[in-house]
Design a protein around this motif. Sequence first.
Motif, PDB file in Angstrom:
ATOM      1  N   LYS A  50       0.874  -1.166   0.000  1.00 50.88           N
ATOM      2  CA  LYS A  50       0.000   0.000   0.000  1.00 50.88           C
ATOM      3  C   LYS A  50       0.915   1.222   0.000  1.00 50.88           C
ATOM      4  O   LYS A  50       1.685   1.438   0.942  1.00 50.88           O
ATOM      5  CB  LYS A  50      -0.905   0.008   1.227  1.00 50.88           C
ATOM      6  N   ILE A  51       0.834   2.031  -1.051  1.00 50.66           N
ATOM      7  CA  ILE A  51       1.781   3.124  -1.284  1.00 50.66           C
ATOM      8  C   ILE A  51       1.280   4.443  -0.712  1.00 50.66           C
ATOM      9  O   ILE A  51       0.108   4.789  -0.870  1.00 50.66           O
ATOM     10  CB  ILE A  51       2.047   3.282  -2.797  1.00 50.66           C
ATOM     11  N   THR A  52       2.191   5.180  -0.079  1.00 50.50           N
ATOM     12  CA  THR A  52       1.946   6.537   0.389  1.00 50.50           C
ATOM     13  C   THR A  52       3.001   7.438  -0.242  1.00 50.50           C
ATOM     14  O   THR A  52       4.200   7.184  -0.106  1.00 50.50           O
ATOM     15  CB  THR A  52       2.061   6.625   1.928  1.00 50.50           C
ATOM     16  N   ASP A  53       2.560   8.480  -0.949  1.00 49.92           N
ATOM     17  CA  ASP A  53       3.497   9.407  -1.583  1.00 49.92           C
ATOM     18  C   ASP A  53       4.198  10.263  -0.538  1.00 49.92           C
ATOM     19  O   ASP A  53       3.585  10.707   0.433  1.00 49.92           O
ATOM     20  CB  ASP A  53       2.769  10.322  -2.567  1.00 49.92           C
ATOM     21  N   LEU A  54       5.477  10.510  -0.781  1.00 52.88           N
ATOM     22  CA  LEU A  54       6.270  11.388   0.083  1.00 52.88           C
ATOM     23  C   LEU A  54       6.739  12.617  -0.671  1.00 52.88           C
ATOM     24  O   LEU A  54       7.536  13.382  -0.166  1.00 52.88           O
ATOM     25  CB  LEU A  54       7.486  10.628   0.634  1.00 52.88           C
ATOM     26  N   GLY A  55       6.291  12.784  -1.884  1.00 54.04           N
ATOM     27  CA  GLY A  55       6.724  13.880  -2.747  1.00 54.04           C
ATOM     28  C   GLY A  55       7.045  13.320  -4.115  1.00 54.04           C
ATOM     29  O   GLY A  55       6.900  12.122  -4.362  1.00 54.04           O
ATOM     30  N   ALA A  56       7.505  14.177  -4.993  1.00 56.31           N
ATOM     31  CA  ALA A  56       7.825  13.737  -6.349  1.00 56.31           C
ATOM     32  C   ALA A  56       8.887  12.643  -6.322  1.00 56.31           C
ATOM     33  O   ALA A  56       9.964  12.815  -5.748  1.00 56.31           O
ATOM     34  CB  ALA A  56       8.311  14.925  -7.173  1.00 56.31           C
ATOM     35  N   ASN A  57       8.576  11.515  -6.917  1.00 54.21           N
ATOM     36  CA  ASN A  57       9.490  10.380  -7.027  1.00 54.21           C
ATOM     37  C   ASN A  57       9.966   9.821  -5.697  1.00 54.21           C
ATOM     38  O   ASN A  57      11.057   9.231  -5.630  1.00 54.21           O
ATOM     39  CB  ASN A  57      10.687  10.724  -7.914  1.00 54.21           C
ATOM     40  N   SER A  58       9.203   9.979  -4.655  1.00 53.86           N
ATOM     41  CA  SER A  58       9.524   9.383  -3.362  1.00 53.86           C
ATOM     42  C   SER A  58       8.239   8.815  -2.771  1.00 53.86           C
ATOM     43  O   SER A  58       7.182   9.428  -2.872  1.00 53.86           O
ATOM     44  CB  SER A  58      10.123  10.413  -2.399  1.00 53.86           C
ATOM     45  N   PHE A  59       8.347   7.638  -2.163  1.00 56.23           N
ATOM     46  CA  PHE A  59       7.168   7.003  -1.579  1.00 56.23           C
ATOM     47  C   PHE A  59       7.582   5.996  -0.527  1.00 56.23           C
ATOM     48  O   PHE A  59       8.752   5.639  -0.410  1.00 56.23           O
ATOM     49  CB  PHE A  59       6.316   6.318  -2.662  1.00 56.23           C
ATOM     50  N   MET A  60       6.599   5.579   0.228  1.00 50.63           N
ATOM     51  CA  MET A  60       6.802   4.459   1.138  1.00 50.63           C
ATOM     52  C   MET A  60       5.616   3.534   0.973  1.00 50.63           C
ATOM     53  O   MET A  60       4.551   3.938   0.508  1.00 50.63           O
ATOM     54  CB  MET A  60       6.966   4.904   2.590  1.00 50.63           C
ATOM     55  N   GLY A  61       5.829   2.290   1.296  1.00 48.94           N
ATOM     56  CA  GLY A  61       4.754   1.324   1.166  1.00 48.94           C
ATOM     57  C   GLY A  61       4.862   0.274   2.248  1.00 48.94           C
ATOM     58  O   GLY A  61       5.949  -0.017   2.745  1.00 48.94           O
ATOM     59  N   ALA A  62       3.732  -0.301   2.628  1.00 48.96           N
ATOM     60  CA  ALA A  62       3.701  -1.338   3.658  1.00 48.96           C
ATOM     61  C   ALA A  62       2.918  -2.529   3.138  1.00 48.96           C
ATOM     62  O   ALA A  62       1.928  -2.373   2.420  1.00 48.96           O
ATOM     63  CB  ALA A  62       3.067  -0.806   4.937  1.00 48.96           C
ATOM     64  N   ARG A  63       3.392  -3.692   3.509  1.00 50.52           N
ATOM     65  CA  ARG A  63       2.686  -4.934   3.198  1.00 50.52           C
ATOM     66  C   ARG A  63       2.624  -5.706   4.511  1.00 50.52           C
ATOM     67  O   ARG A  63       3.585  -6.357   4.915  1.00 50.52           O
ATOM     68  CB  ARG A  63       3.438  -5.705   2.112  1.00 50.52           C
TER      69      ARG A  63
END
Length: 137
Positions: A50-63
Motif C-alpha cells: 500500500k503506497i503513500t506518496d512522500l513527494g515527487a518520485n519518493s514514496f513508502m509502502g507497507a505490506r
Amino acid sequence: MKLKSVALAMACLLAAPAFADPVETFRGLCMAQLDNVPALRAAAQKQGFKITDLGANSFMGARKRTDESIQVNVFTKARFECAVTTSDVADPEALRARFFSALGVQTRKSRVKAQIQGRSYVISFDTQGGEAMVIAR
C-alpha cells in the motif's frame, strides 16, 4: 479429501505475494528496478504494498501480511535510495549474510560500495529498530 487440500494449498500459493522474504523483496524491487522510481512504484503496488506518496518520485509502502515496508527517496544527498525493512528477526547476522550473499557479495561488513551499470552505490544492512536492507547512490 486430498484433492480439496491440494486445491486449498494452490489457492494459498496463488494469493501469496511473489516476494514474502525481505531479501527477495529487496532483490525483486530495489535491485530489479534500480533508479527507476516509476517502475519501482508499479512493481511494489503489484506485489501488494500500500503506497503513500512522500513527494515527487519518493514514496513508502507497507505490506502487513509479510511484515515488510519499502521506502524510495530521491530527496537525500544520495539522489536515490531504496530500502526494504522488516521487524527484528531472531538471527540478524544470518539475515545480513544471506542478504549480501544473494547480491553476490562476500563480506563480514554491514556496508559495501558497488559499481552497478557504471554508477557508484552503497549497499547496507542495518539492524536499528528492525532489519533494513538499503541501496543508495
